[in-house]
Design an enzyme around this catalytic site. Structure first.
Site, mmCIF file in Angstrom:
data_model
loop_
_atom_site.group_PDB
_atom_site.id
_atom_site.type_symbol
_atom_site.label_atom_id
_atom_site.label_comp_id
_atom_site.label_asym_id
_atom_site.label_seq_id
_atom_site.Cartn_x
_atom_site.Cartn_y
_atom_site.Cartn_z
ATOM 1 C CD GLU A 36 -3.222 -0.640 2.338
ATOM 2 O OE1 GLU A 36 -2.736 0.484 3.198
ATOM 3 O OE2 GLU A 36 -3.984 -1.621 2.431
ATOM 4 C CE LYS A 190 -0.775 1.056 -38.724
ATOM 5 N NZ LYS A 190 -0.673 0.932 -37.217
ATOM 6 N NE ARG A 192 -4.371 -7.723 -40.121
ATOM 7 C CZ ARG A 192 -3.064 -7.745 -39.652
ATOM 8 N NH1 ARG A 192 -2.159 -8.832 -40.186
ATOM 9 N NH2 ARG A 192 -2.576 -7.237 -38.753
#
Ligand code: R5P
Length: 309
Positions: A36, A190, A192
């Site tokens: 803690e 980018k 895909r």
């Protein structure tokens, strides 16, 4: 004014303190054996305008918790106004739901900081400008152009420079820098093409024969930047450099940058550099201490921040 540093970036806090000629107020930040955290401010802050400097960088959860507990301590110590200075706002990338049953953690962190008792936030180059709206307290979001622009102008004075955003999300930042430098702009898209096929990088803009400067807010794994640099070289860039505000550089990122076609990666000291980063010949750090210090001074004197830019 009182300046207090958390443990996340002591060198930056010391540099800000030197710029302002205001000593850092000592705080005792320690752990109990169950980990803690405990924070005790070692000087009187009653009625003071307090700035607590703490980027919520790695380890993000510990540094965030330290910040929250320190703000609570300051509030209970009757500080007049508490400004949390977050040179880097961790969790900023989680700024929207990315699918069903996912969180908006940036909003949750904003709520936590406000609930702890912060009166204002001073930060720099938020991942998305709209995150300002996650806070219902005043927030100043500094831009880093005054730090990057003079070096770019001096270094590439005789070159044909093209500023490149490594993804569509960073176009606004790249366009603003290109405008200041009167340079060309290109964008990397980018894609895909189909599932299971590796990413294709489409370069939008004329970059052949030019010095390309990739600009981004965060470099984390280094994947975005290194893949972009390779794509630019393949399309005929003369040289590729990168200027990125927050050097998160986690995991194998430094090694990745070292082995990439990047000539140089320039980051700021919004996040404290690890030994590995400091030892890298390819990575250079520019300090934002003067910019941060000036913004702190202006907040304290109730003067304009936008006039800085
Ligand atoms: C993404 O939107 C950010 O602006 C950065 O491009 C991204 O966080 C960089 O991450 P990495 O270095 O892991 O590719």
């Amino acid at each position: 004014m009182k300046l207090i540093a958390g443990n996340a970036n002591k060198p930056l806090a010391e540099a800000v303190s030197a710029y302002l000629n205001v000593p850092l107020t000592q705080a005792n930040i320690k752990r109990f054996s169950d980990m803690e955290m405990f924070v005790e401010i070692m000087e009187n802050v009653r009625g003071e305008d307090v700035f607590f400097i703490q980027p919520t960088s790695y380890p993000a959860n510990d540094h965030l918790m330290e910040l929250l507990i320190a703000v609570d301590a300051l509030k209970r110590g009757s500080a007049r106004r508490i400004t949390t200075v977050l040179p880097y706002f961790g969790y900023a990338r989680q700024d929207r739901k990315t699918g069903g049953r996912t969180p908006i953690s940036a909003k949750l962190v904003a709520n936590l900081i406000t609930a702890a008792g912060a009166d204002r936030v001073l930060t720099m180059e938020l991942h998305a400008g709209q995150i300002q709206g996650f806070f219902d307290i005043p927030l100043d979001n500094l831009i880093v152009a005054p730090v990057f622009v003079p070096q770019i102008q001096q270094r590439f004075n005789d070159e044909k420079v093209c500023i490149v955003s490594p993804d569509v999300g960073g176009v606004v930042r790249a366009r603003a820098l290109a405008k200041r430098l009167d340079a060309d702009l290109a964008i990397i898209d980018k894609r895909r093409e189909s599932a299971g096929v590796s990413e294709v990088m489409h370069v939008i803009g004329e970059i052949a024969g030019k010095v390309c400067i990739l600009v981004d807010d965060i470099v984390d794994s280094g994947g975005t930047l290194c893949n972009a640099a390779a794509a630019l070289k393949e399309k005929g860039a003369k040289e590729v450099h990168a200027y990125v505000v927050h050097g998160v550089l986690s995991g194998q990122a430094v090694e990745r940058v070292e082995n990439s076609p990047l000539e140089k990666l320039v980051i700021t000291d919004s996040i404290a550099a690890t030994e590995e980063i400091a030892a890298s010949a390819k990575i250079e750090q520019l300090s934002v201490a003067a910019l941060m210090g000036e913004a702190i001074l202006r907040i304290s004197e109730e003067r304009s921040i936008s006039a800085l830019f």
